[in-house]
Design a protein around this motif. Structure first.
Motif, PDB file in Angstrom:
ATOM      1  N   LEU A 103      23.997 -36.474 -25.983  1.00 54.30           N
ATOM      2  CA  LEU A 103      25.364 -36.314 -26.435  1.00 54.30           C
ATOM      3  C   LEU A 103      25.603 -37.328 -27.543  1.00 54.30           C
ATOM      4  CD1 LEU A 103      27.975 -34.840 -26.262  1.00 54.30           C
ATOM      5  CD2 LEU A 103      28.605 -36.206 -24.285  1.00 54.30           C
ATOM      6  N   GLY A 104      25.173 -36.933 -28.727  1.00 53.84           N
ATOM      7  CA  GLY A 104      25.294 -37.777 -29.905  1.00 53.84           C
ATOM      8  C   GLY A 104      25.907 -36.989 -31.032  1.00 53.84           C
ATOM      9  N   ARG A 105      25.681 -37.450 -32.235  1.00 56.37           N
ATOM     10  CA  ARG A 105      26.268 -36.835 -33.424  1.00 56.37           C
ATOM     11  C   ARG A 105      25.987 -35.331 -33.494  1.00 56.37           C
ATOM     12  NH1 ARG A 105      28.273 -39.050 -37.589  1.00 56.37           N
ATOM     13  NH2 ARG A 105      27.299 -41.058 -37.243  1.00 56.37           N
ATOM     14  N   SER A 151      27.917 -43.509 -29.641  1.00 57.90           N
ATOM     15  CA  SER A 151      29.329 -43.721 -29.966  1.00 57.90           C
ATOM     16  C   SER A 151      30.034 -42.439 -30.396  1.00 57.90           C
ATOM     17  CB  SER A 151      29.472 -44.797 -31.039  1.00 57.90           C
ATOM     18  OG  SER A 151      28.827 -44.383 -32.232  1.00 57.90           O
ATOM     19  N   VAL A 152      29.334 -41.560 -31.096  1.00 57.19           N
ATOM     20  CA  VAL A 152      29.949 -40.297 -31.520  1.00 57.19           C
ATOM     21  C   VAL A 152      30.228 -39.432 -30.292  1.00 57.19           C
ATOM     22  CG1 VAL A 152      29.655 -38.201 -32.898  1.00 57.19           C
ATOM     23  CG2 VAL A 152      28.873 -40.387 -33.788  1.00 57.19           C
ATOM     24  N   GLY A 153      29.289 -39.404 -29.359  1.00 56.50           N
ATOM     25  CA  GLY A 153      29.484 -38.656 -28.123  1.00 56.50           C
ATOM     26  C   GLY A 153      30.646 -39.204 -27.314  1.00 56.50           C
ATOM     27  N   LEU A 154      30.734 -40.534 -27.221  1.00 55.78           N
ATOM     28  CA  LEU A 154      31.826 -41.166 -26.484  1.00 55.78           C
ATOM     29  C   LEU A 154      33.174 -40.871 -27.145  1.00 55.78           C
ATOM     30  CD1 LEU A 154      30.112 -44.585 -25.743  1.00 55.78           C
ATOM     31  CD2 LEU A 154      30.621 -42.778 -24.081  1.00 55.78           C
ATOM     32  N   THR A 155      33.217 -40.939 -28.464  1.00 56.46           N
ATOM     33  CA  THR A 155      34.444 -40.632 -29.196  1.00 56.46           C
ATOM     34  C   THR A 155      34.875 -39.195 -28.944  1.00 56.46           C
ATOM     35  OG1 THR A 155      33.909 -42.250 -30.903  1.00 56.46           O
ATOM     36  CG2 THR A 155      35.514 -40.553 -31.491  1.00 56.46           C
ATOM     37  N   ILE A 201      27.644 -47.470 -19.283  1.00 55.94           N
ATOM     38  CA  ILE A 201      28.111 -47.260 -20.667  1.00 55.94           C
ATOM     39  C   ILE A 201      29.621 -47.030 -20.674  1.00 55.94           C
ATOM     40  CG2 ILE A 201      28.057 -45.637 -22.612  1.00 55.94           C
ATOM     41  CD1 ILE A 201      25.022 -45.283 -21.992  1.00 55.94           C
ATOM     42  N   LEU A 202      30.111 -46.215 -19.756  1.00 52.55           N
ATOM     43  CA  LEU A 202      31.548 -45.936 -19.685  1.00 52.55           C
ATOM     44  C   LEU A 202      32.337 -47.192 -19.302  1.00 52.55           C
ATOM     45  CD1 LEU A 202      31.328 -42.449 -17.972  1.00 52.55           C
ATOM     46  CD2 LEU A 202      31.999 -42.892 -20.338  1.00 52.55           C
ATOM     47  N   GLU A 203      31.751 -48.048 -18.467  1.00 50.15           N
ATOM     48  CA  GLU A 203      32.412 -49.306 -18.090  1.00 50.15           C
ATOM     49  C   GLU A 203      32.425 -50.292 -19.258  1.00 50.15           C
ATOM     50  OE1 GLU A 203      30.540 -50.909 -14.569  1.00 50.15           O
ATOM     51  OE2 GLU A 203      30.874 -49.032 -13.484  1.00 50.15           O
ATOM     52  N   ILE A 204      31.273 -50.482 -19.901  1.00 50.01           N
ATOM     53  CA  ILE A 204      31.157 -51.452 -20.996  1.00 50.01           C
ATOM     54  C   ILE A 204      32.099 -51.103 -22.153  1.00 50.01           C
ATOM     55  CG2 ILE A 204      29.601 -52.272 -22.834  1.00 50.01           C
ATOM     56  CD1 ILE A 204      27.340 -52.147 -20.712  1.00 50.01           C
ATOM     57  N   THR A 205      32.205 -49.812 -22.446  1.00 48.90           N
ATOM     58  CA  THR A 205      33.070 -49.361 -23.545  1.00 48.90           C
ATOM     59  C   THR A 205      34.526 -49.214 -23.096  1.00 48.90           C
ATOM     60  OG1 THR A 205      32.587 -47.051 -23.031  1.00 48.90           O
ATOM     61  CG2 THR A 205      31.212 -48.117 -24.706  1.00 48.90           C
ATOM     62  N   ARG A 206      34.764 -49.453 -21.809  1.00 46.64           N
ATOM     63  CA  ARG A 206      36.079 -49.350 -21.178  1.00 46.64           C
ATOM     64  C   ARG A 206      36.666 -47.938 -21.212  1.00 46.64           C
ATOM     65  NH1 ARG A 206      38.934 -54.989 -21.078  1.00 46.64           N
ATOM     66  NH2 ARG A 206      37.091 -56.268 -21.246  1.00 46.64           N
ATOM     67  N   LEU A 207      35.804 -46.960 -21.410  1.00 44.43           N
ATOM     68  CA  LEU A 207      36.278 -45.580 -21.381  1.00 44.43           C
ATOM     69  C   LEU A 207      36.628 -45.152 -19.964  1.00 44.43           C
ATOM     70  CD1 LEU A 207      34.144 -43.676 -24.012  1.00 44.43           C
ATOM     71  CD2 LEU A 207      36.430 -44.619 -24.194  1.00 44.43           C
ATOM     72  N   ASP A 208      36.111 -45.897 -18.978  1.00 42.80           N
ATOM     73  CA  ASP A 208      36.481 -45.599 -17.594  1.00 42.80           C
ATOM     74  C   ASP A 208      37.950 -45.930 -17.331  1.00 42.80           C
ATOM     75  OD1 ASP A 208      36.028 -48.363 -17.772  1.00 42.80           O
ATOM     76  OD2 ASP A 208      35.290 -48.501 -15.712  1.00 42.80           O
TER      77      ASP A 208
END
Length: 109
Positions: A21-23, A53-57, A85-92
């Motif tokens: 899940l990328g660009r 990062s693109v996937g997360l966005t 990854i979701l925790e570190i980026t605080r997306l959780d």
């Protein structure tokens, strides 16, 4: 566009995310989810091995889009790496993250 595997549980649809899940995949994922024409979506990240990062966005954008339409995107991630990854980026804190698809589906009730 690659068609993603889905399962329907009442008015909730579970979408199994691709291995990467990328660009290259983010736009296809967004197109797939928009084409479902559903308001309650669980995205299963268990088989996803690359999440950039693109996937997360794209996850944040999809969540925002669904909320604006009165719906919701929830994430199922039993994979410890993706959870981290979701925790570190605080997306959780932005998206609801569950440790299983079943938990995520049940959370809509």
């Amino acid at each position: 566009m690659v068609k993603l595997a889905t399962e329907v549980f009442g008015d909730v649809v579970v979408v199994h995310a691709p291995e990467e899940l990328g660009r290259d995949q983010a736009e296809s994922l967004q197109t797939n989810l928009r084409a479902l024409d559903r308001q309650r979506i669980v995205l299963d990240l268990d088989r996803t091995e690359l999440l950039d990062s693109v996937g997360l966005t794209s996850l944040v954008d999809l969540g925002d889009e669904l909320r604006a339409q009165g719906g919701e995107l929830k994430i199922a991630a039993s994979n410890p790496t993706n959870r981290k990854i979701l925790e570190i980026t605080r997306l959780d804190q932005v998206l609801e993250v569950y440790s299983s698809v079943l938990e995520a589906v049940k959370s809509f009730r």
